[in-house]
Scaffold this motif. Structure first.
Motif, PDB file in Angstrom:
ATOM      1  N   UNK A   1      66.350   5.488  86.807  1.00  0.00           N
ATOM      2  CA  UNK A   1      65.708   6.760  87.120  1.00  0.00           C
ATOM      3  C   UNK A   1      66.254   7.348  88.406  1.00  0.00           C
ATOM      4  N   UNK A   2      65.888   8.585  88.684  1.00  0.00           N
ATOM      5  CA  UNK A   2      66.381   9.279  89.865  1.00  0.00           C
ATOM      6  C   UNK A   2      65.929   8.561  91.136  1.00  0.00           C
ATOM      7  N   UNK A   3      66.916   8.184  91.974  1.00  0.00           N
ATOM      8  CA  UNK A   3      66.618   7.460  93.208  1.00  0.00           C
ATOM      9  C   UNK A   3      66.297   8.467  94.316  1.00  0.00           C
ATOM     10  N   UNK A   4      65.060   8.974  94.300  1.00  0.00           N
ATOM     11  CA  UNK A   4      64.681  10.031  95.245  1.00  0.00           C
ATOM     12  C   UNK A   4      64.637   9.539  96.684  1.00  0.00           C
ATOM     13  N   UNK A   5      64.439   8.243  96.883  1.00  0.00           N
ATOM     14  CA  UNK A   5      64.336   7.692  98.233  1.00  0.00           C
ATOM     15  C   UNK A   5      65.602   7.956  99.049  1.00  0.00           C
ATOM     16  N   UNK A   6      66.745   7.890  98.364  1.00  0.00           N
ATOM     17  CA  UNK A   6      68.022   8.059  99.057  1.00  0.00           C
ATOM     18  C   UNK A   6      68.753   9.330  98.628  1.00  0.00           C
ATOM     19  N   UNK A   7      68.051  10.224  97.966  1.00  0.00           N
ATOM     20  CA  UNK A   7      68.698  11.403  97.397  1.00  0.00           C
ATOM     21  C   UNK A   7      69.386  12.253  98.472  1.00  0.00           C
ATOM     22  N   UNK A   8      68.736  12.431  99.625  1.00  0.00           N
ATOM     23  CA  UNK A   8      69.323  13.246 100.690  1.00  0.00           C
ATOM     24  C   UNK A   8      70.659  12.659 101.141  1.00  0.00           C
ATOM     25  N   UNK A   9      70.706  11.351 101.311  1.00  0.00           N
ATOM     26  CA  UNK A   9      71.952  10.703 101.718  1.00  0.00           C
ATOM     27  C   UNK A   9      73.038  10.847 100.674  1.00  0.00           C
ATOM     28  N   UNK A  10      72.665  10.699  99.396  1.00  0.00           N
ATOM     29  CA  UNK A  10      73.648  10.831  98.321  1.00  0.00           C
ATOM     30  C   UNK A  10      74.190  12.255  98.242  1.00  0.00           C
ATOM     31  N   UNK A  11      73.343  13.238  98.434  1.00  0.00           N
ATOM     32  CA  UNK A  11      73.781  14.632  98.384  1.00  0.00           C
ATOM     33  C   UNK A  11      74.712  14.948  99.553  1.00  0.00           C
TER      34      UNK A  11
ATOM     35  N   UNK B   1      84.684  11.358  84.553  1.00  0.00           N
ATOM     36  CA  UNK B   1      84.499   9.930  84.819  1.00  0.00           C
ATOM     37  C   UNK B   1      84.024   9.693  86.248  1.00  0.00           C
ATOM     38  N   UNK B   2      84.638  10.388  87.194  1.00  0.00           N
ATOM     39  CA  UNK B   2      84.248  10.218  88.586  1.00  0.00           C
ATOM     40  C   UNK B   2      82.805  10.608  88.829  1.00  0.00           C
ATOM     41  N   UNK B   3      82.405  11.746  88.278  1.00  0.00           N
ATOM     42  CA  UNK B   3      81.023  12.191  88.477  1.00  0.00           C
ATOM     43  C   UNK B   3      80.035  11.330  87.694  1.00  0.00           C
ATOM     44  N   UNK B   4      80.506  10.699  86.620  1.00  0.00           N
ATOM     45  CA  UNK B   4      79.656   9.745  85.910  1.00  0.00           C
ATOM     46  C   UNK B   4      79.361   8.544  86.806  1.00  0.00           C
ATOM     47  N   UNK B   5      80.371   8.133  87.583  1.00  0.00           N
ATOM     48  CA  UNK B   5      80.155   7.040  88.528  1.00  0.00           C
ATOM     49  C   UNK B   5      79.160   7.417  89.605  1.00  0.00           C
ATOM     50  N   UNK B   6      79.271   8.648  90.118  1.00  0.00           N
ATOM     51  CA  UNK B   6      78.320   9.117  91.123  1.00  0.00           C
ATOM     52  C   UNK B   6      76.913   9.222  90.535  1.00  0.00           C
ATOM     53  N   UNK B   7      76.817   9.710  89.307  1.00  0.00           N
ATOM     54  CA  UNK B   7      75.511   9.836  88.652  1.00  0.00           C
ATOM     55  C   UNK B   7      74.870   8.470  88.441  1.00  0.00           C
ATOM     56  N   UNK B   8      75.696   7.472  88.136  1.00  0.00           N
ATOM     57  CA  UNK B   8      75.184   6.115  87.938  1.00  0.00           C
ATOM     58  C   UNK B   8      74.504   5.607  89.209  1.00  0.00           C
ATOM     59  N   UNK B   9      75.091   5.959  90.363  1.00  0.00           N
ATOM     60  CA  UNK B   9      74.502   5.564  91.641  1.00  0.00           C
ATOM     61  C   UNK B   9      73.200   6.314  91.893  1.00  0.00           C
ATOM     62  N   UNK B  10      73.239   7.634  91.717  1.00  0.00           N
ATOM     63  CA  UNK B  10      72.067   8.461  92.008  1.00  0.00           C
ATOM     64  C   UNK B  10      70.900   8.120  91.087  1.00  0.00           C
ATOM     65  N   UNK B  11      71.237   7.764  89.829  1.00  0.00           N
ATOM     66  CA  UNK B  11      70.193   7.407  88.871  1.00  0.00           C
ATOM     67  C   UNK B  11      69.838   5.927  88.927  1.00  0.00           C
TER      68      UNK B  11
ATOM     69  N   UNK C   1      74.901   1.947 102.296  1.00  0.00           N
ATOM     70  CA  UNK C   1      76.292   2.226 102.642  1.00  0.00           C
ATOM     71  C   UNK C   1      77.238   2.176 101.443  1.00  0.00           C
ATOM     72  N   UNK C   2      77.111   1.159 100.610  1.00  0.00           N
ATOM     73  CA  UNK C   2      78.041   1.020  99.484  1.00  0.00           C
ATOM     74  C   UNK C   2      77.918   2.191  98.524  1.00  0.00           C
ATOM     75  N   UNK C   3      76.682   2.554  98.189  1.00  0.00           N
ATOM     76  CA  UNK C   3      76.463   3.634  97.225  1.00  0.00           C
ATOM     77  C   UNK C   3      76.890   4.988  97.792  1.00  0.00           C
ATOM     78  N   UNK C   4      76.464   5.295  99.015  1.00  0.00           N
ATOM     79  CA  UNK C   4      76.838   6.575  99.623  1.00  0.00           C
ATOM     80  C   UNK C   4      78.343   6.646  99.861  1.00  0.00           C
ATOM     81  N   UNK C   5      78.923   5.519 100.272  1.00  0.00           N
ATOM     82  CA  UNK C   5      80.366   5.491 100.503  1.00  0.00           C
ATOM     83  C   UNK C   5      81.164   5.757  99.240  1.00  0.00           C
ATOM     84  N   UNK C   6      80.716   5.208  98.120  1.00  0.00           N
ATOM     85  CA  UNK C   6      81.405   5.445  96.849  1.00  0.00           C
ATOM     86  C   UNK C   6      81.360   6.917  96.465  1.00  0.00           C
ATOM     87  N   UNK C   7      80.214   7.550  96.645  1.00  0.00           N
ATOM     88  CA  UNK C   7      80.101   8.976  96.314  1.00  0.00           C
ATOM     89  C   UNK C   7      81.027   9.792  97.217  1.00  0.00           C
TER      90      UNK C   7
END
Length: 289
Positions: free
Chosen positions: A142-152, A127-137, A91-97
């Protein structure tokens, strides 16, 4: 209502939106389309009662149909994407994105014919997309593929709400009371789609039902009404800037309630996303002054 009071009224929406992720998590395992139906049904009913009590029904009848269609589709699409994202990712990571939308609104508004995209807009977006990338990576792991669909889906939600907000200026205005019909139309659109594509799963605990009621009364109900009042009668620039606190407040709520664990990755992502939005907003304010 004075301008100061209207601005304060609008800020209540920011506080309520900080609870959106918390209540969404609490409403599990209710699927997204059914959650849309229940929450917006509650929010719309409350709005109709308020419209009747304030004598605003005649104003609602004068609103063009295209405004109702546009408003309903905007609410429907954003919240379907948001609820789906929080079912598929933390929730925290997806909510931030998803809370990239204040930044994207500023950037998109700079693309309008009467506006100009400035360096501050681009710097804030980076800067904003750098924050989103930090979450996704996953903080550099590394790339967090487990939650990639939710992040997208969360990213798509941010683009959807930003696009909706900017384009709404081209569609036309509507009285605050009309938000009730936006909500009811969203619920009406969601229900048949739920029957077609989802299994009906309702909460089995009091917390689950309280979360759904909380969503309908607060973040996807009352918040839209007070935000509308603030935007139309208050200081829109101050309100816009205050909305950048939402991702920080939302993350803090999730940490305090034990849903998310505090981490440097979350902290830096929240600061980058909120900071990027503030920098982009300053570029617009400097231009106007």
């Amino acid at each position: 209502m004075t301008r100061t009071k209207a601005t304060a009224t609008g800020f209540v929406a920011v506080l309520l939106w900080a609870l959106l992720a918390l209540f969404t998590v609490g409403s599990a395992p209710t699927p997204p389309l059914l959650l849309n139906t229940l929450c917006f049904g509650i929010g719309g009913f409350v709005g109709l009662v308020w419209a009747w009590a304030t004598g605003s029904i005649p104003q609602m009848r004068a609103v063009p149909l295209k405004v109702y269609v546009f408003g309903a589709l905007g609410l429907f699409a954003y919240h379907l994407l948001y609820f789906s994202a929080l079912r598929l990712a933390p929730a925290a990571q997806a909510g931030l994105i998803a809370y990239l939308w204040p930044l994207l609104i500023v950037v998109f508004s700079g693309l309008l014919p009467t506006e100009k995209l400035r360096f501050g807009h681009l710097a804030g977006a980076c800067l904003g997309f750098a924050g989103a990338a930090l979450i996704i990576l996953d903080g550099g792991a590394g790339l967090s593929t487990q939650y990639l669909a939710g992040y997208l889906l969360a990213l798509l939600a941010a683009f959807t709400w930003a696009g909706y907000s900017v384009l709404s200026h081209l569609v036309g205005t509507a009285p605050t009371a009309s938000v009730a019909l936006f909500c009811l139309a969203t619920a009406a659109l969601s229900f048949p789609l739920h029957l077609m594509f989802e299994e009906t799963v309702l909460p089995t605990t009091a917390i689950g039902w309280a979360s759904i009621a909380g969503l309908g009364l607060g973040p996807v109900g009352f918040a839209f009404y007070v935000w509308d009042i603030g935007c139309k009668h208050g200081d829109i620039q101050l309100l816009g800037t205050s909305s950048y606190a939402a991702p920080l407040l939302s993350t803090l709520v999730l940490i305090l309630t034990g849903i998310a664990a505090p981490s440097l990755t979350l902290l830096w992502a929240a600061l980058l996303i909120a900071g990027g939005a503030i920098i982009a907003a300053r570029a617009s304010i400097v231009k106007q002054s």
